[in-house]
Design an enzyme around this catalytic site. Sequence first.
Site, mmCIF file in Angstrom:
data_model
loop_
_atom_site.group_PDB
_atom_site.id
_atom_site.type_symbol
_atom_site.label_atom_id
_atom_site.label_comp_id
_atom_site.label_asym_id
_atom_site.label_seq_id
_atom_site.Cartn_x
_atom_site.Cartn_y
_atom_site.Cartn_z
ATOM 1 C CG ASP A 104 -54.793 -64.207 -36.463
ATOM 2 O OD1 ASP A 104 -56.035 -64.326 -36.435
ATOM 3 O OD2 ASP A 104 -54.021 -65.132 -36.148
ATOM 4 C CE LYS A 105 -61.494 -59.291 -40.733
ATOM 5 N NZ LYS A 105 -61.703 -58.951 -42.162
#
Length: 240
Positions: A104-105
Amino acid sequence: MRKEIRLNKYLSLCGVCSRREADRLIEQGRVSVNGKRALRGQTVTDSDEIRLNGEILREQEKRAVLAFYKPTGVTCTERDVHAEIKITDIISYPVRVTYAGRLDKDSEGLLLLTNDGALIDAVMRGANRHEKEYAVRVNREITPQFITKMAGGIYLKELNLTTRKCRVEQTGKYTFHIVLTQGVNRQIRRMCKACGYQVTGLKRIRIMNIELKGLCPGEYRELSEEEIKELYTKAEISDG
């Protein structure tokens, strides 16, 4: 001439994405065969002209497998116009590669980049139980009870599932390592939250036999033939 194969497999062999993601691209109308919109489940041969977003696709001849250190703030996407920084913005390689599995970011660490669709499928398939190891920092002091609870499996109410048992080892007052064998979205963050903790730092440091060490954020390296052979053995796919 090669026998007919399913279009999603062809896209995978071209190193575009996994077969599951290929089906999504087909449904979105982004794939054409001989100038016509492709259909899910369609079969193709070498004589067909297959395009993705208007660009002709060819099977990759040279296999490429890279270990890449994804920095925080980078999104695992190639075309999302809403992503501030994409994978393609920070890596340049002579052969087209894409990610096998996501981060994820807000997380950092190891990503495998490849043009081998079989490897992409194998790594992204949670049922294969491939090990992925993470170094995690949380917002308050870790207790023995927390470690035991995390290792035993956590019920995630919002997903109505219990995570698989896993290995968890405390490495500091606020840090621990965890080895997962499934791919639930934001799994570690969800598990910690269910135990009353908040993740303040998350780094993936290993995927099967491939380790992050030696790389700095934004850097990549080509895997050695020995690493690739072991990786394919662990992924249970043919190395050839």
